[in-house]
Design an enzyme around this catalytic site. Structure first.
Site, PDB file in Angstrom:
ATOM      1  CG  ASN A 168      -0.379   7.188   4.426  1.00 65.05           C
ATOM      2  OD1 ASN A 168      -1.571   7.067   4.160  1.00 65.05           O
ATOM      3  ND2 ASN A 168       0.375   8.163   3.933  1.00 65.05           N
ATOM      4  CD1 TRP A 169      -3.167   0.950   5.016  1.00 67.19           C
ATOM      5  CD2 TRP A 169      -5.401   0.923   4.806  1.00 67.19           C
ATOM      6  NE1 TRP A 169      -3.664  -0.007   5.868  1.00 67.19           N
ATOM      7  CE2 TRP A 169      -5.031  -0.049   5.758  1.00 67.19           C
ATOM      8  CE3 TRP A 169      -6.761   1.075   4.514  1.00 67.19           C
ATOM      9  CZ2 TRP A 169      -5.970  -0.851   6.410  1.00 67.19           C
ATOM     10  CZ3 TRP A 169      -7.689   0.288   5.160  1.00 67.19           C
ATOM     11  CH2 TRP A 169      -7.299  -0.668   6.100  1.00 67.19           C
ATOM     12  CE  LYS A 170       1.920   6.995   0.728  1.00 65.94           C
ATOM     13  NZ  LYS A 170       3.088   7.326  -0.054  1.00 65.94           N
ATOM     14  CG  HIS A 180       1.546  12.404   3.012  1.00 68.07           C
ATOM     15  ND1 HIS A 180       1.968  12.360   1.701  1.00 68.07           N
ATOM     16  CD2 HIS A 180       2.064  11.302   3.611  1.00 68.07           C
ATOM     17  CE1 HIS A 180       2.704  11.261   1.526  1.00 68.07           C
ATOM     18  NE2 HIS A 180       2.769  10.606   2.663  1.00 68.07           N
ATOM     19  CD  GLU A 182       1.750  10.459  -1.364  1.00 65.84           C
ATOM     20  OE1 GLU A 182       0.662  10.140  -0.852  1.00 65.84           O
ATOM     21  OE2 GLU A 182       2.737   9.693  -1.407  1.00 65.84           O
ATOM     22  CD  GLU A 200       6.007  10.248   5.142  1.00 68.36           C
ATOM     23  OE1 GLU A 200       5.976   9.025   5.288  1.00 68.36           O
ATOM     24  OE2 GLU A 200       5.156  10.872   4.493  1.00 68.36           O
ATOM     25  N   GLY A 259       7.895   6.142  -1.919  1.00 67.13           N
ATOM     26  CA  GLY A 259       7.433   5.281  -3.004  1.00 67.13           C
ATOM     27  C   GLY A 259       8.466   5.040  -4.093  1.00 67.13           C
ATOM     28  CB  SER A 275      11.560   3.532   0.319  1.00 67.22           C
ATOM     29  OG  SER A 275      11.073   4.165  -0.844  1.00 67.22           O
ATOM     30  N   GLY A 280       4.101   3.420   3.868  1.00 67.08           N
ATOM     31  CA  GLY A 280       3.126   3.444   2.781  1.00 67.08           C
ATOM     32  C   GLY A 280       2.982   2.074   2.143  1.00 67.08           C
ATOM     33  N   GLY A 281       3.666   1.882   1.024  1.00 68.97           N
ATOM     34  CA  GLY A 281       3.523   0.653   0.232  1.00 68.97           C
ATOM     35  C   GLY A 281       3.618  -0.641   1.030  1.00 68.97           C
TER      36      GLY A 281
HETATM   37  P1  13P Z   1       6.228   4.550   1.001  1.00 68.75           P
HETATM   38  O1  13P Z   1       6.444   3.724   2.240  1.00 68.75           O
HETATM   39  O2  13P Z   1       5.364   3.858  -0.021  1.00 68.75           O
HETATM   40  O3  13P Z   1       7.521   5.058   0.444  1.00 68.75           O
HETATM   41  O4  13P Z   1       5.391   5.832   1.452  1.00 68.75           O
HETATM   42  C1  13P Z   1       5.828   6.585   2.517  1.00 68.75           C
HETATM   43  C2  13P Z   1       4.769   7.546   2.878  1.00 68.75           C
HETATM   44  O5  13P Z   1       4.500   8.503   2.185  1.00 68.75           O
HETATM   45  C3  13P Z   1       4.030   7.285   4.122  1.00 68.75           C
HETATM   46  O6  13P Z   1       3.247   8.378   4.473  1.00 68.75           O
END
Ligand code: 13P
Length: 252
Positions: free
Chosen positions: A8-10, A94, A96, A166, A172, A212, A233-234
């Site tokens: 997930n590049w966000k 998600h 966010e 999640e 993050g 994470s 994500g990251g």
């Molecule tokens: P991180 O891997 O950056 O913690 O993000 C997780 C996430 O929200 C994937 O959708």
């Protein structure tokens, strides 16, 4: 069940960088028995598709879609539009979007159902906040989000729903959830859909962990019963690092 890892590049990588990421990632060696997908920003779908060509690995995914197929909904993107890029999966709910854009359980349910109806697998994200966890209400939150999200869904071989646990406090932050705690949440999610859809779906529907995840801790999750993959994500932003993570996920 084959394991699945989704990047997930966000809100990272417009078309130029998305194309370069895909070209770089396609040089990575991937385990044969692993499914891999990328959830990219809508504006980067065309570039990602162009760099993928007809390749189906990684599968192309989106991060959000509206529940109507067309109409006066300024700024929104429909599942039908995503299909034109060959999108096969799309995130829904998600945290966010829930916390910063006001997405409610009801909206998530409508989005998930619209995606499935269009033939796109909804990846339904659920997870408790830190406050809920501290109150001992984590599993209750996870169960209630799951139940709400599947209201209009059916298990279906074509666009099978995927769940992603999640925990909000782990996203993050570098504070990854202990695999045993994740396992309990995954069991809670399974419990909800099995009760609604029947026991035979236990081994047919994947529940991923996200929060994470990196190349060092991925093995701990992948070797825990009931964890069928990861939403990353990251650690997905660097194509070579993500390739390394995918190889660590399923040892050769
Ligand atoms: P991180 O891997 O950056 O913690 O993000 C997780 C996430 O929200 C994937 O959708």
């Amino acid at each position: 069940m084959r394991k699945l890892i989704i990047a997930n590049w966000k809100m990272h990588y417009g078309p130029v960088k998305a194309g370069a990421w895909v070209r770089a990632f396609r040089r990575e060696r991937l385990p044969k028995d692993l499914d891999v997908a990328i959830a990219v920003p809508a504006v980067s779908l065309a570039a990602a598709r162009a760099s993928l060509g007809r390749a189906t690995i990684p599968a192309l995914g989106a991060q959000n879609a509206f529940w109507e197929s067309q109409g006066a909904y300024t700024g929104e993107i429909s599942p039908a539009m995503l299909l034109e890029f060959g999108v096969t999966m799309c995130l829904a709910g998600h945290s966010e979007r829930r916390s910063q854009l006001g997405e409610t359980d009801e909206m998530v349910a409508k989005k998930a159902a619209a995606l499935q109806k269009a033939g796109i697998a909804p990846v339904i994200c659920v997870g408790e906040t830190d406050a809920e966890r501290k109150k001992g209400a984590a599993l209750k939150a996870v169960r209630s989000q799951t139940l709400a999200a599947i209201k209009n869904l059916k298990p279906d071989g074509q666009a099978q729903p995927v769940f992603a646990y999640e925990p909000v406090w782990a996203i993050g932050t570098g504070r990854a959830c202990h695999p045993e705690d994740a396992k309990a949440a995954h069991e809670a999610i399974r419990g909800v859909f099995v009760k609604t859809w029947g026991a035979k779906w236990t081994h047919e529907i994947r529940v991923l962990y996200g929060g994470s995840v990196d190349a060092r801790n991925i093995t701990d999750y992948m070797t825990t019963t009931g964890i069928d993959g990861a939403l990353v994500g990251g650690s997905s932003l660097d194509p070579r690092g993500f390739g390394l993570l995918c190889r660590a996920a399923v040892p050769a």
